[in-house]
Design a protein around this motif. Structure first.
Motif, mmCIF file in Angstrom:
data_model
loop_
_atom_site.group_PDB
_atom_site.id
_atom_site.type_symbol
_atom_site.label_atom_id
_atom_site.label_comp_id
_atom_site.label_asym_id
_atom_site.label_seq_id
_atom_site.Cartn_x
_atom_site.Cartn_y
_atom_site.Cartn_z
ATOM 1 N N TRP A 146 0.945 -1.075 -0.074
ATOM 2 C CA TRP A 146 -0.178 0.011 -0.220
ATOM 3 C C TRP A 146 0.819 1.231 0.083
ATOM 4 N N TYR A 147 0.152 2.023 -0.899
ATOM 5 C CA TYR A 147 1.213 3.356 -0.904
ATOM 6 C C TYR A 147 0.063 4.538 -0.829
ATOM 7 N N HIS A 148 0.349 5.731 -0.378
ATOM 8 C CA HIS A 148 -0.578 7.027 -0.688
ATOM 9 C C HIS A 148 -0.176 7.962 -1.484
ATOM 10 N N ILE A 149 -1.040 8.292 -2.302
ATOM 11 C CA ILE A 149 -0.746 9.290 -3.403
ATOM 12 C C ILE A 149 -1.648 10.368 -3.318
ATOM 13 N N CYS A 150 -1.054 11.686 -3.667
ATOM 14 C CA CYS A 150 -1.885 12.876 -3.953
ATOM 15 C C CYS A 150 -1.521 13.699 -5.111
ATOM 16 N N ILE A 151 -2.022 14.215 -5.703
ATOM 17 C CA ILE A 151 -1.789 15.049 -6.740
ATOM 18 C C ILE A 151 -2.633 16.326 -6.634
ATOM 19 N N THR A 152 -1.966 17.635 -6.570
ATOM 20 C CA THR A 152 -2.744 18.705 -6.281
ATOM 21 C C THR A 152 -2.371 19.879 -7.390
ATOM 22 N N TRP A 153 -3.574 20.817 -7.602
ATOM 23 C CA TRP A 153 -3.100 21.869 -8.525
ATOM 24 C C TRP A 153 -4.167 23.039 -8.302
ATOM 25 N N SER A 154 -3.540 24.085 -8.714
ATOM 26 C CA SER A 154 -4.585 25.248 -8.564
ATOM 27 C C SER A 154 -4.058 26.198 -9.742
ATOM 28 N N TYR A 155 -5.118 26.978 -10.316
ATOM 29 C CA TYR A 155 -4.689 27.987 -11.400
ATOM 30 C C TYR A 155 -4.105 29.213 -10.974
ATOM 31 N N SER A 156 -4.321 29.649 -9.556
ATOM 32 C CA SER A 156 -3.467 30.504 -9.088
ATOM 33 C C SER A 156 -2.148 30.220 -8.680
ATOM 34 N N SER A 157 -1.753 29.233 -8.343
ATOM 35 C CA SER A 157 -0.464 28.707 -7.969
ATOM 36 C C SER A 157 0.407 28.390 -9.385
ATOM 37 N N GLY A 158 -0.517 28.144 -10.262
ATOM 38 C CA GLY A 158 0.148 27.756 -11.464
ATOM 39 C C GLY A 158 1.213 26.395 -11.596
#
Length: 322
Positions: free
Chosen positions: A104-116
């Motif tokens: 088992w492993y944990h993954i997140c992928i994040t993004w915002s228009y403001s941060s680019g």
């Protein structure tokens, strides 16, 4: 009295962190008939999104566990179990680590228009970033598939034969906010059986509970498993039916070949000499990197995606589409 108070505080802390809800994972068959397909409204994600899950890779091939494809974007979201494919907003995020198979492993992928910026996290640690200035999440017509690489944006069971997930997944949540690095780290440290995700309920756009619900159709060989905490092992539950898809759901004629086209790299010398032939190696995910198995696999992945457009002219329109 001091000892009693300390023990009580410890108990309260554990009660807050470890949820009393049953912890359920889904195990997907390593075949074309095992998948979940929905067409959610993605408009709340236009300017920011976070996708988090716990994954266990069991397939010997690069299995795709999440694919969101629209009429204008093949890889708006594309995530494989070994992170060889980590695409968001049609852009690849290079990573410096590969998950351990069968764990088992944990993954997140994040993004915002403001941060680019798009950021990939593995077990609470940032392992890759990519810029996305000026881009917004595609709101064009599309479909979201769990467990397969989808060959169309339509709600049709048309998948790539060598990219079935065939693994286990739990706590897949899509949020309408860019999580902070601290939040992602805390989510991982809280563990696979924690209730931390419940603290993000107001930010959750598509929840794991919704996906587990009987209202969300599950096709093929998908089995619900009870997780045993805290060592993350699990046992099959009993009496939980899954919806079997008919054997004709995925016609063999609808599945394109994933063979690497021999014409992907021209043999003729183009303008500027042979050096231009290898201009792709100047991309950030390749430049100054050591040539090894993962890098070579990433190159193969690019050609495999390109193979879907066999017969199309390579021009600015195609490049923008990719």
């Amino acid at each position: 009295m001091t000892v009693y108070r300390t023990s009580l505080l410890t108990l309260l802390f554990l009660t807050a962190v470890i949820s009393d809800k049953p912890h359920v994972a889904l195990k997907f068959g390593d075949d074309l008939s095992s998948y979940i397909m929905i067409a959610p409204d993605m408009s709340p994600l236009e300017e920011q999104v976070s996708i988090c899950a716990w994954i266990k890779a069991l397939s010997t091939t690069r299995g795709v566990w999440l694919h969101y494809r629209t009429v204008v974007s093949v890889t708006e979201i594309l995530l494989s179990d070994n992170l060889g494919w980590a695409y968001l907003l049609s852009g690849y995020i290079s990573r410096n680590r590969t998950p351990v198979h069968s764990e088992w492993y944990h993954i997140c992928i994040t993004w915002s228009y403001s941060s680019g910026k798009k950021t990939l996290f593995y077990n609470g640690v940032q392992i890759g970033t990519a810029s996305s200035y000026g881009q917004k999440f595609s709101l064009a017509t599309g479909s979201l598939v769990i467990g397969q690489f989808h060959t169309t944006y339509k709600m049709e069971a048309s998948f790539v034969s060598s990219r079935s997930f065939g693994g286990e997944i739990t706590k897949l949540n899509i949020l309408k906010r860019e999580l902070t690095e601290q939040e992602v780290a805390k989510m991982y440290r809280s563990g696979i059986c924690s209730s931390f995700e419940e603290t993000l309920e107001t930010d959750t756009h598509l929840s794991w509970e919704t996906l587990l619900s009987d209202d969300t159709e599950k096709h093929g060989n998908i089995v619900k498993l009870n997780l045993t905490c805290p060592d993350h092992t699990h046992e099959p539950t009993t009496g939980i039916p899954t919806t079997a898809a008919p054997t004709t759901a995925v016609p063999t004629t609808a599945v394109p070949t994933t063979a690497v086209p021999t014409t992907a790299v021209p043999t003729e010398e183009s303008e500027g000499g042979c050096k231009n032939r290898w201009a792709i190696l100047r991309l950030l995910e390749f430049y100054n990197k050591v040539i090894e198995t993962d890098l070579l696999q990433n190159l193969r992945d690019i050609w495999e995606l390109l193979a879907e457009f066999n017969g199309h002219q390579i021009d600015e329109a195609l490049i923008a589409h990719l």
